[in-house]
Design a protein around this motif. Structure first.
Motif, PDB file in Angstrom:
ATOM      1  N   ALA A 123      14.940 -29.082   1.262  1.00 12.15           N
ATOM      2  CA  ALA A 123      15.781 -29.016   2.461  1.00 12.15           C
ATOM      3  C   ALA A 123      15.119 -28.068   3.450  1.00 12.15           C
ATOM      4  N   GLY A 124      15.437 -28.243   4.728  1.00  9.42           N
ATOM      5  CA  GLY A 124      14.892 -27.354   5.758  1.00  9.42           C
ATOM      6  C   GLY A 124      16.016 -26.876   6.646  1.00  9.42           C
ATOM      7  N   ALA A 125      16.090 -25.574   6.905  1.00  6.12           N
ATOM      8  CA  ALA A 125      17.219 -25.057   7.684  1.00  6.12           C
ATOM      9  C   ALA A 125      16.733 -24.282   8.894  1.00  6.12           C
ATOM     10  N   GLN A 126      17.085 -24.807  10.076  1.00  2.61           N
ATOM     11  CA  GLN A 126      16.758 -24.137  11.333  1.00  2.61           C
ATOM     12  C   GLN A 126      18.035 -23.813  12.098  1.00  2.61           C
ATOM     13  N   SER A 127      18.925 -24.833  12.241  1.00  9.19           N
ATOM     14  CA  SER A 127      20.064 -24.679  13.147  1.00  9.19           C
ATOM     15  C   SER A 127      21.101 -23.714  12.581  1.00  9.19           C
ATOM     16  N   GLU A 128      21.869 -23.109  13.512  1.00  7.54           N
ATOM     17  CA  GLU A 128      22.842 -22.079  13.129  1.00  7.54           C
ATOM     18  C   GLU A 128      24.178 -22.329  13.815  1.00  7.54           C
ATOM     19  N   VAL A 131      24.624 -20.914  17.563  1.00 11.53           N
ATOM     20  CA  VAL A 131      23.494 -21.126  18.481  1.00 11.53           C
ATOM     21  C   VAL A 131      23.410 -22.624  18.743  1.00 11.53           C
ATOM     22  N   ALA A 132      23.366 -23.051  19.997  1.00 13.34           N
ATOM     23  CA  ALA A 132      23.200 -24.483  20.274  1.00 13.34           C
ATOM     24  C   ALA A 132      21.891 -24.947  19.636  1.00 13.34           C
ATOM     25  N   GLY A 133      22.000 -25.985  18.790  1.00 11.39           N
ATOM     26  CA  GLY A 133      20.798 -26.467  18.107  1.00 11.39           C
ATOM     27  C   GLY A 133      19.713 -26.866  19.091  1.00 11.39           C
ATOM     28  N   SER A 134      20.116 -27.294  20.276  1.00 12.92           N
ATOM     29  CA  SER A 134      19.160 -27.742  21.286  1.00 12.92           C
ATOM     30  C   SER A 134      18.240 -26.623  21.758  1.00 12.92           C
ATOM     31  N   GLU A 135      18.686 -25.372  21.607  1.00 10.70           N
ATOM     32  CA  GLU A 135      17.838 -24.259  22.053  1.00 10.70           C
ATOM     33  C   GLU A 135      16.497 -24.244  21.319  1.00 10.70           C
ATOM     34  N   MET A 137      14.601 -26.582  20.788  1.00 12.65           N
ATOM     35  CA  MET A 137      13.647 -27.409  21.518  1.00 12.65           C
ATOM     36  C   MET A 137      13.419 -26.873  22.923  1.00 12.65           C
ATOM     37  N   LEU A 138      14.479 -26.253  23.511  1.00 10.35           N
ATOM     38  CA  LEU A 138      14.438 -25.968  24.948  1.00 10.35           C
ATOM     39  C   LEU A 138      14.230 -24.498  25.291  1.00 10.35           C
ATOM     40  N   ALA A 139      14.270 -23.599  24.310  1.00 11.75           N
ATOM     41  CA  ALA A 139      14.325 -22.163  24.622  1.00 11.75           C
ATOM     42  C   ALA A 139      13.103 -21.659  25.377  1.00 11.75           C
ATOM     43  N   ALA A 166      26.431 -25.944   9.499  1.00  7.63           N
ATOM     44  CA  ALA A 166      27.077 -26.831   8.524  1.00  7.63           C
ATOM     45  C   ALA A 166      26.351 -28.161   8.364  1.00  7.63           C
ATOM     46  N   PHE A 167      25.226 -28.311   9.057  1.00  7.65           N
ATOM     47  CA  PHE A 167      24.510 -29.593   9.046  1.00  7.65           C
ATOM     48  C   PHE A 167      23.296 -29.608   8.131  1.00  7.65           C
ATOM     49  N   ILE A 168      23.059 -28.541   7.370  1.00  4.49           N
ATOM     50  CA  ILE A 168      21.785 -28.500   6.642  1.00  4.49           C
ATOM     51  C   ILE A 168      21.736 -29.632   5.615  1.00  4.49           C
ATOM     52  N   THR A 169      20.793 -30.529   5.850  1.00  2.75           N
ATOM     53  CA  THR A 169      20.636 -31.712   5.008  1.00  2.75           C
ATOM     54  C   THR A 169      20.211 -31.307   3.599  1.00  2.75           C
ATOM     55  N   ASN A 170      20.859 -31.906   2.623  1.00  2.00           N
ATOM     56  CA  ASN A 170      20.581 -31.664   1.197  1.00  2.00           C
ATOM     57  C   ASN A 170      21.052 -30.283   0.718  1.00  2.00           C
ATOM     58  N   TRP A 373      21.866 -40.235  16.613  1.00  2.00           N
ATOM     59  CA  TRP A 373      21.819 -39.754  18.003  1.00  2.00           C
ATOM     60  C   TRP A 373      21.570 -38.239  18.042  1.00  2.00           C
ATOM     61  N   SER A 374      22.184 -37.517  17.087  1.00  2.00           N
ATOM     62  CA  SER A 374      22.079 -36.049  17.162  1.00  2.00           C
ATOM     63  C   SER A 374      21.317 -35.399  16.021  1.00  2.00           C
ATOM     64  N   CYS A 375      21.008 -36.137  14.948  1.00  2.00           N
ATOM     65  CA  CYS A 375      20.280 -35.443  13.880  1.00  2.00           C
ATOM     66  C   CYS A 375      18.810 -35.286  14.272  1.00  2.00           C
ATOM     67  N   ASP A 376      18.229 -34.155  13.906  1.00  2.17           N
ATOM     68  CA  ASP A 376      16.848 -33.815  14.265  1.00  2.17           C
ATOM     69  C   ASP A 376      16.677 -33.869  15.795  1.00  2.17           C
ATOM     70  N   PHE A 377      17.528 -33.195  16.499  1.00  2.00           N
ATOM     71  CA  PHE A 377      17.610 -33.073  17.967  1.00  2.00           C
ATOM     72  C   PHE A 377      18.287 -34.288  18.588  1.00  2.00           C
ATOM     73  N   THR A 378      19.122 -34.005  19.607  1.00  2.00           N
ATOM     74  CA  THR A 378      19.867 -35.093  20.256  1.00  2.00           C
ATOM     75  C   THR A 378      18.908 -35.963  21.070  1.00  2.00           C
ATOM     76  N   ARG A 379      19.397 -37.184  21.363  1.00  2.00           N
ATOM     77  CA  ARG A 379      18.592 -38.099  22.176  1.00  2.00           C
ATOM     78  C   ARG A 379      18.239 -37.439  23.512  1.00  2.00           C
TER      79      ARG A 379
HETATM   80  C1  LIG Z   1      23.227 -35.633  10.132  1.00  2.00           C
HETATM   81  C2  LIG Z   1      22.600 -34.367  10.626  1.00  2.00           C
HETATM   82  C3  LIG Z   1      21.657 -33.746   9.857  1.00  2.00           C
HETATM   83  C4  LIG Z   1      21.097 -32.536  10.278  1.00  2.00           C
HETATM   84  N1  LIG Z   1      20.208 -31.898   9.457  1.00  2.00           N
HETATM   85  C5  LIG Z   1      19.749 -30.684   9.807  1.00  2.00           C
HETATM   86  C6  LIG Z   1      18.883 -29.978   8.917  1.00  2.00           C
HETATM   87  O1  LIG Z   1      18.533 -30.467   7.839  1.00  2.00           O
HETATM   88  N2  LIG Z   1      18.462 -28.748   9.284  1.00  2.00           N
HETATM   89  C7  LIG Z   1      18.825 -28.182  10.467  1.00  2.00           C
HETATM   90  O2  LIG Z   1      18.403 -27.077  10.737  1.00  2.00           O
HETATM   91  N3  LIG Z   1      19.657 -28.820  11.320  1.00  2.00           N
HETATM   92  C8  LIG Z   1      20.128 -30.053  11.025  1.00  2.00           C
HETATM   93  N4  LIG Z   1      20.961 -30.730  11.886  1.00  2.00           N
HETATM   94  C9  LIG Z   1      21.344 -30.093  13.134  1.00  2.00           C
HETATM   95  C10 LIG Z   1      20.779 -30.798  14.344  1.00  2.00           C
HETATM   96  O3  LIG Z   1      19.398 -30.536  14.479  1.00  2.00           O
HETATM   97  C11 LIG Z   1      21.603 -30.374  15.557  1.00  2.00           C
HETATM   98  O4  LIG Z   1      22.924 -30.860  15.371  1.00  2.00           O
HETATM   99  C12 LIG Z   1      21.058 -30.894  16.851  1.00  2.00           C
HETATM  100  O5  LIG Z   1      19.823 -30.305  17.152  1.00  2.00           O
HETATM  101  C13 LIG Z   1      22.030 -30.633  18.005  1.00  2.00           C
HETATM  102  O6  LIG Z   1      22.437 -29.296  17.999  1.00  2.00           O
HETATM  103  P1  LIG Z   1      23.994 -28.957  18.194  1.00  2.00           P
HETATM  104  O7  LIG Z   1      24.770 -29.808  17.265  1.00  2.00           O
HETATM  105  O8  LIG Z   1      24.142 -27.489  18.082  1.00  2.00           O
HETATM  106  O9  LIG Z   1      24.325 -29.450  19.665  1.00  2.00           O
HETATM  107  P2  LIG Z   1      24.164 -28.608  21.022  1.00  2.00           P
HETATM  108  O10 LIG Z   1      22.800 -28.051  21.105  1.00  2.00           O
HETATM  109  O11 LIG Z   1      25.320 -27.679  21.110  1.00  2.00           O
HETATM  110  O12 LIG Z   1      24.309 -29.768  22.104  1.00  2.00           O
HETATM  111  C14 LIG Z   1      25.594 -30.315  22.471  1.00  2.00           C
HETATM  112  C15 LIG Z   1      25.344 -31.327  23.599  1.00  2.00           C
HETATM  113  O13 LIG Z   1      24.793 -30.676  24.737  1.00  2.00           O
HETATM  114  C16 LIG Z   1      23.503 -31.170  25.049  1.00  2.00           C
HETATM  115  N5  LIG Z   1      22.667 -30.016  25.430  1.00  2.00           N
HETATM  116  C17 LIG Z   1      22.613 -28.826  24.798  1.00  2.00           C
HETATM  117  N6  LIG Z   1      21.826 -27.978  25.481  1.00  2.00           N
HETATM  118  C18 LIG Z   1      21.354 -28.639  26.542  1.00  2.00           C
HETATM  119  C19 LIG Z   1      20.500 -28.291  27.629  1.00  2.00           C
HETATM  120  N7  LIG Z   1      19.980 -27.073  27.738  1.00  2.00           N
HETATM  121  N8  LIG Z   1      20.210 -29.246  28.546  1.00  2.00           N
HETATM  122  C20 LIG Z   1      20.747 -30.471  28.439  1.00  2.00           C
HETATM  123  N9  LIG Z   1      21.590 -30.851  27.461  1.00  2.00           N
HETATM  124  C21 LIG Z   1      21.883 -29.946  26.519  1.00  2.00           C
HETATM  125  C22 LIG Z   1      23.023 -31.908  23.807  1.00  2.00           C
HETATM  126  O14 LIG Z   1      22.113 -32.966  24.099  1.00  2.00           O
HETATM  127  C23 LIG Z   1      24.344 -32.422  23.233  1.00  2.00           C
HETATM  128  O15 LIG Z   1      24.716 -33.604  23.898  1.00  2.00           O
HETATM  129  C24 LIG Z   1      21.493 -31.957  11.509  1.00  2.00           C
HETATM  130  C25 LIG Z   1      22.437 -32.613  12.308  1.00  2.00           C
HETATM  131  C26 LIG Z   1      22.995 -33.806  11.873  1.00  2.00           C
HETATM  132  C27 LIG Z   1      24.028 -34.477  12.745  1.00  2.00           C
END
Ligand SMILES: Cc1cc2nc3c(=O)[nH]c(=O)nc-3n(C[C@H](O)[C@H](O)[C@H](O)COP(=O)(O)OP(=O)(O)OC[C@H]3O[C@@H](n4cnc5c(N)ncnc54)[C@H](O)[C@@H]3O)c2cc1C
Length: 394
Positions: A123-128, A131-135, A137-139, A166-170, A373-379
């Motif tokens: 398993a690999g854990a990055q998101s918290e 913290v918005a997971g999108s950061e 990619m975008l920070a 809560a999304f950490i796969t495996n 759409w949202s796993c491994d970064f949103t579309r």
């Molecule tokens: C099934 C599944 C498996 C996953 N597995 C793992 C895993 O194994 N390990 C791990 O570490 N993580 C995992 N994740 C987490 C996943 O990488 C994050 O859910 C994802 O990157 C989005 O982060 P967030 O949910 O915090 O959404 P947010 O970052 O809060 O985004 C919410 C919305 O806002 C948009 N947004 C956010 N910031 C910006 C911006 N600056 N500009 C424009 N739009 C923005 C996004 O596109 C989205 O629509 C998993 C997620 C899912 C659903």
């Protein structure tokens, strides 16, 4: 010369994966369709797949793996994804691509341990959670953003404090975790994050409750908590501060995930086609009705276009990994998930009222596809990254 035909070896791999998907994954999915099921049900199937080498595609032959290319992996994972995208993505694609991180980090001991184990889950854990997971990619260059879980030097080793989302796969299933932590809060993500190898039984690390998803019922996602987790110096993979760069050096991860979604798109198309050939309206199969036939033709295009982008990205992983990482791999993931969502939607439409019952598979395809759409970064975030690369922005 550009070739589209798999080599005899690749056809063999594809056939092996297809046979495994049909004889092991599909019966599991059927058996558990209306029942509560989880890792105990998946484990024997995962072990059978691992015994075929499907988790060791990228492990060098000298270490007992298949020594395969990204295209080999994509061919295999499309087959598994067509049987069940959740199992394909979480257990097989993720576990199969993590050894590339180990190789590129120079983590020989961990790679050897993975190779020697008959069926190790990673398993690999990055998101918290806070913290918005999108950061991730975008920070960019701002150290205020991105993961906060701290890895502090204590004596010869490291201590981890904090939590992962809560999304950490495996989570709860993995034998070993690759954890991203802050080793320098003053540095941006490039330079401030490091990668650690954490065995599942390490004292102080605990797993939260399973996160219920709208699809992928046989998978496990949960939070991880780190309460003064003491790690030896050897737990650091690669160099301190090198984690963000390491992940950027593994474009195979999104490509392999994308291949699983091509499988899902293909399955939705095949399911709709079979239904449309046997369901009759006005004295003829609905497949003959132009409105339905157009949907089936569109699905065919979606699958083919997505597959070609996955194959192209897979080929670039070997020849131009930088271009693959910046554009082709995220683009393949976006395109494949789009195809899966579109094909699933058209499949629901093709089945009419039956498409929205749980007796048929169309609704499951749709729920499973949306998770992409949202796993491994949103579309959207992947598209922002691609946009920055193609327009030459920092
Ligand atoms: C099934 C599944 C498996 C996953 N597995 C793992 C895993 O194994 N390990 C791990 O570490 N993580 C995992 N994740 C987490 C996943 O990488 C994050 O859910 C994802 O990157 C989005 O982060 P967030 O949910 O915090 O959404 P947010 O970052 O809060 O985004 C919410 C919305 O806002 C948009 N947004 C956010 N910031 C910006 C911006 N600056 N500009 C424009 N739009 C923005 C996004 O596109 C989205 O629509 C998993 C997620 C899912 C659903």
């Amino acid at each position: 010369m550009i070739g589209f035909a798999p080599t005899p070896e690749q056809s063999q791999l594809q056939a092996t994966a297809r046979g495994f998907a049909q004889s092991e994954i599909r019966p599991l999915v059927e058996r558990t369709r209306h029942a509560k099921a989880g890792w105990d049900d998946v484990k024997p199937v995962f072990e059978a797949g691992a015994a075929l080498g499907l988790t060791k595609i990228f492990v060098p032959e000298a270490l007992g793996g298949l020594g395969g290319s990204c295209l080999d992996a994509a061919l295999i994972l499309e087959e598994l994804g067509a049987a069940d995208v959740g199992i394909a993505s979480d257990y097989f694609s993720l576990t199969a691509t993590m050894p590339l991180l180990l190789q590129r980090a120079g983590a020989q001991a961990e790679l050897a341990a993975f190779s020697a184990a008959p069926a190790m889950v990673l398993a690999g854990a990055q998101s918290e959670p806070n913290v918005a997971g999108s950061e991730l990619m975008l920070a960019g260059a701002d150290p205020a953003f991105g993961p906060k879980l701290a890895a502090v030097r204590e004596g010869e080793g490291w201590t981890l404090r904090g939590e992962k989302s809560a999304f950490i796969t495996n989570a709860g299933v993995a034998d070993n975790y690759l954890i991203i932590a802050r080793t320098d809060a003053a540095q941006p993500l490039m330079g401030g994050l490091s990668l650690f190898w954490v065995p599942a039984d390490t004292p102080g690390m605990s797993v939260g409750r399973k996160t219920p998803l709208i699809g992928w019922p046989l998978t496990s996602h949960a939070a991880l908590h780190f309460d003064d987790v003491a790690l030896p110096a050897s737990a650091l993979l690669g160099r301190a501060g090198g984690a963000a760069m390491l992940f950027a050096m593994v474009p195979e991860m999104p490509v392999c995930l994308a291949a699983c979604f091509v499988g899902l798109a293909r399955a939705a198309h095949g399911y709709a086609l079979d239904y449309a050939k046997q369901r009759r309206s006005m004295g003829a199969p609905i497949a003959r009705a132009q409105a339905v036939a157009m949907k089936l033709a569109e699905m065919h295009q979606e699958v083919t276009a997505a597959r070609l982008m996955v194959w192209h990205a897979a080929a670039l992983c070997e020849t131009d990994p930088m271009q693959a990482a910046m554009v082709a791999a995220p683009a393949a993931k976006v395109r494949a998930v789009d195809a899966a969502i579109r094909c699933a939607q058209l499949c629901v439409e093709t089945l009419g009222g039956y498409g929205v019952t749980t007796e048929y598979e169309a609704g499951r395809f749709l729920n499973d596809a949306w998770i992409g759409w949202s796993c491994d970064f949103t579309r959207d975030v992947l598209m922002l990254g691609i946009a920055a690369a193609v327009t030459g922005q920092e």
